[in-house]
Design a protein around this motif. Structure first.
Motif, PDB file in Angstrom:
ATOM      1  N   TYR A  65       0.843  -1.199   0.000  1.00 42.71           N
ATOM      2  CA  TYR A  65       0.000   0.000   0.000  1.00 42.71           C
ATOM      3  C   TYR A  65       0.872   1.240   0.000  1.00 42.71           C
ATOM      4  CZ  TYR A  65      -4.327  -2.525   0.928  1.00 42.71           C
ATOM      5  OH  TYR A  65      -5.414  -3.332   0.835  1.00 42.71           O
ATOM      6  N   ASP A  79      -8.683   4.511  -2.645  1.00 42.26           N
ATOM      7  CA  ASP A  79      -9.929   5.137  -2.180  1.00 42.26           C
ATOM      8  C   ASP A  79     -10.276   6.397  -2.979  1.00 42.26           C
ATOM      9  OD1 ASP A  79      -8.057   6.898  -1.084  1.00 42.26           O
ATOM     10  OD2 ASP A  79      -8.709   6.616   0.979  1.00 42.26           O
ATOM     11  N   ALA A 133      -6.821  -7.295   2.665  1.00 42.71           N
ATOM     12  CA  ALA A 133      -7.533  -6.139   3.199  1.00 42.71           C
ATOM     13  C   ALA A 133      -6.535  -5.224   3.897  1.00 42.71           C
ATOM     14  CB  ALA A 133      -8.613  -6.598   4.186  1.00 42.71           C
ATOM     15  N   PRO A 134      -6.812  -3.928   3.961  1.00 45.91           N
ATOM     16  CA  PRO A 134      -5.863  -3.006   4.582  1.00 45.91           C
ATOM     17  C   PRO A 134      -5.863  -3.055   6.109  1.00 45.91           C
ATOM     18  CG  PRO A 134      -7.757  -1.812   3.761  1.00 45.91           C
ATOM     19  CD  PRO A 134      -7.916  -3.240   3.313  1.00 45.91           C
ATOM     20  N   LYS A 135      -6.691  -3.872   6.721  1.00 47.46           N
ATOM     21  CA  LYS A 135      -6.742  -3.942   8.180  1.00 47.46           C
ATOM     22  C   LYS A 135      -5.996  -5.169   8.673  1.00 47.46           C
ATOM     23  CE  LYS A 135     -11.088  -1.564   8.234  1.00 47.46           C
ATOM     24  NZ  LYS A 135     -12.503  -1.591   8.441  1.00 47.46           N
TER      25      LYS A 135
END
Length: 138
Positions: free
Chosen positions: A9, A22, A56-58
Protein backbone atom coordinates in the motif's frame (compact mmCIF):
# COMPACT_ATOMS: atom_id res chain seq x y z
CA UNK A 1 12.73 -21.00 -8.91
CA UNK A 2 9.88 -19.48 -6.95
CA UNK A 3 9.60 -15.76 -6.29
CA UNK A 4 7.24 -13.69 -4.20
CA UNK A 5 6.05 -10.42 -5.71
CA UNK A 6 4.74 -8.13 -2.96
CA UNK A 7 2.41 -5.23 -3.64
CA UNK A 8 2.59 -2.59 -0.91
CA UNK A 9 0.00 0.00 0.00
CA UNK A 10 2.87 2.32 0.87
CA UNK A 11 6.53 2.14 1.75
CA UNK A 12 8.02 1.99 -1.73
CA UNK A 13 8.90 5.04 -3.81
CA UNK A 14 5.77 6.67 -5.25
CA UNK A 15 4.63 5.37 -8.62
CA UNK A 16 3.90 7.61 -11.59
CA UNK A 17 0.13 7.34 -11.10
CA UNK A 18 0.24 7.72 -7.31
CA UNK A 19 -3.37 7.87 -6.17
CA UNK A 20 -4.67 5.71 -3.29
CA UNK A 21 -7.38 3.27 -4.31
CA UNK A 22 -9.93 5.14 -2.18
CA UNK A 23 -9.66 7.95 -4.78
CA UNK A 24 -10.50 5.60 -7.67
CA UNK A 25 -13.94 5.09 -9.18
CA UNK A 26 -15.54 1.65 -9.01
CA UNK A 27 -14.83 1.19 -12.74
CA UNK A 28 -11.13 1.95 -12.12
CA UNK A 29 -11.01 -0.58 -9.27
CA UNK A 30 -12.75 -3.18 -11.44
CA UNK A 31 -10.28 -2.56 -14.29
CA UNK A 32 -7.34 -2.96 -11.90
CA UNK A 33 -8.68 -6.24 -10.51
CA UNK A 34 -9.45 -7.51 -14.03
CA UNK A 35 -5.84 -6.74 -15.05
CA UNK A 36 -4.54 -8.70 -12.06
CA UNK A 37 -6.84 -11.64 -12.82
CA UNK A 38 -5.91 -11.63 -16.53
CA UNK A 39 -2.21 -11.51 -15.60
CA UNK A 40 -2.62 -14.52 -13.27
CA UNK A 41 -4.59 -16.39 -15.96
CA UNK A 42 -1.83 -15.74 -18.53
CA UNK A 43 0.79 -17.09 -16.12
CA UNK A 44 -1.39 -20.09 -15.38
CA UNK A 45 -1.28 -20.83 -19.10
CA UNK A 46 2.53 -20.69 -19.16
CA UNK A 47 2.83 -22.73 -15.95
CA UNK A 48 4.44 -19.81 -14.07
CA UNK A 49 1.59 -18.91 -11.70
CA UNK A 50 1.60 -20.52 -8.25
CA UNK A 51 -0.78 -18.40 -6.18
CA UNK A 52 -1.78 -14.84 -5.39
CA UNK A 53 -4.11 -12.94 -3.11
CA UNK A 54 -5.21 -9.40 -2.40
CA UNK A 55 -5.22 -8.43 1.26
CA UNK A 56 -7.53 -6.14 3.20
CA UNK A 57 -5.86 -3.01 4.58
CA UNK A 58 -6.74 -3.94 8.18
CA UNK A 59 -4.78 -6.21 10.48
CA UNK A 60 -2.80 -6.40 13.68
CA UNK A 61 0.67 -7.28 14.90
CA UNK A 62 0.71 -10.50 16.95
CA UNK A 63 3.50 -11.79 19.19
CA UNK A 64 4.01 -14.78 21.48
CA UNK A 65 2.84 -13.69 24.93
CA UNK A 66 4.91 -16.09 27.04
CA UNK A 67 4.34 -19.50 28.59
CA UNK A 68 0.67 -19.95 29.45
CA UNK A 69 -0.26 -16.46 28.28
CA UNK A 70 -2.34 -15.47 25.26
CA UNK A 71 -0.62 -13.88 22.26
CA UNK A 72 -0.01 -10.16 22.48
CA UNK A 73 -2.01 -8.23 19.90
CA UNK A 74 -1.35 -4.60 19.09
CA UNK A 75 -2.85 -2.47 16.39
CA UNK A 76 -4.48 -2.35 13.97
CA UNK A 77 -1.75 -0.44 12.17
CA UNK A 78 -3.63 0.67 9.07
CA UNK A 79 -1.17 3.55 8.60
CA UNK A 80 2.02 1.47 8.65
CA UNK A 81 4.27 1.89 5.63
CA UNK A 82 4.85 -1.86 5.55
CA UNK A 83 1.21 -2.81 4.96
CA UNK A 84 1.05 -5.31 2.13
CA UNK A 85 -1.75 -4.93 -0.42
CA UNK A 86 -1.32 -8.38 -1.90
CA UNK A 87 1.10 -10.89 -3.25
CA UNK A 88 1.70 -13.27 -6.10
CA UNK A 89 3.95 -16.31 -6.16
CA UNK A 90 5.50 -17.22 -9.49
CA UNK A 91 7.68 -20.15 -10.52
CA UNK A 92 10.04 -19.09 -13.30
CA UNK A 93 13.36 -20.11 -14.81
CA UNK A 94 15.37 -17.05 -13.85
CA UNK A 95 15.65 -13.80 -11.92
CA UNK A 96 15.40 -11.94 -15.22
CA UNK A 97 12.02 -13.54 -15.94
CA UNK A 98 10.80 -12.65 -12.42
CA UNK A 99 11.83 -9.02 -12.98
CA UNK A 100 10.17 -8.99 -16.42
CA UNK A 101 6.88 -10.23 -14.95
CA UNK A 102 7.04 -7.81 -12.02
CA UNK A 103 7.49 -4.96 -14.50
CA UNK A 104 4.43 -6.11 -16.40
CA UNK A 105 2.40 -6.39 -13.20
CA UNK A 106 3.53 -2.87 -12.27
CA UNK A 107 1.62 -1.58 -15.30
CA UNK A 108 -1.78 -2.45 -13.81
CA UNK A 109 -4.23 0.40 -14.42
CA UNK A 110 -5.16 2.79 -11.67
CA UNK A 111 -6.68 6.26 -11.51
CA UNK A 112 -8.03 7.43 -14.87
CA UNK A 113 -7.18 4.01 -16.33
CA UNK A 114 -3.51 4.90 -16.56
CA UNK A 115 -0.78 2.43 -15.51
CA UNK A 116 0.22 2.78 -11.88
CA UNK A 117 3.94 2.12 -12.41
CA UNK A 118 3.95 0.88 -8.82
CA UNK A 119 7.05 -0.64 -7.27
CA UNK A 120 6.81 -4.34 -6.44
CA UNK A 121 9.12 -6.12 -4.06
CA UNK A 122 10.47 -9.29 -5.69
CA UNK A 123 12.04 -11.89 -3.40
CA UNK A 124 13.23 -15.42 -4.14
CA UNK A 125 12.07 -18.23 -1.89
CA UNK A 126 14.75 -19.50 0.46
CA UNK A 127 15.61 -22.93 -0.92
CA UNK A 128 18.29 -23.97 1.54
CA UNK A 129 19.23 -23.11 5.09
CA UNK A 130 21.50 -20.09 5.33
CA UNK A 131 25.02 -20.63 6.67
CA UNK A 132 24.30 -18.46 9.69
CA UNK A 133 21.21 -16.76 11.09
CA UNK A 134 20.35 -13.43 9.51
CA UNK A 135 18.06 -10.74 10.89
CA UNK A 136 17.27 -12.81 13.98
CA UNK A 137 15.63 -11.21 16.97
CA UNK A 138 16.06 -12.81 20.30
Amino acid sequence: MKYLMLKHYRGAPAGVNDHPMDEWTQDEIDAHIAYMNDFAQKLTGTGEFVDGQALAPKGAWVQYGGEGKPPVVDGPFAETKDLIAGWMVIDVDSWDRAVELAGELSAAPGKDGKPIHEWLEVRPFLTESPDRPQNCHG
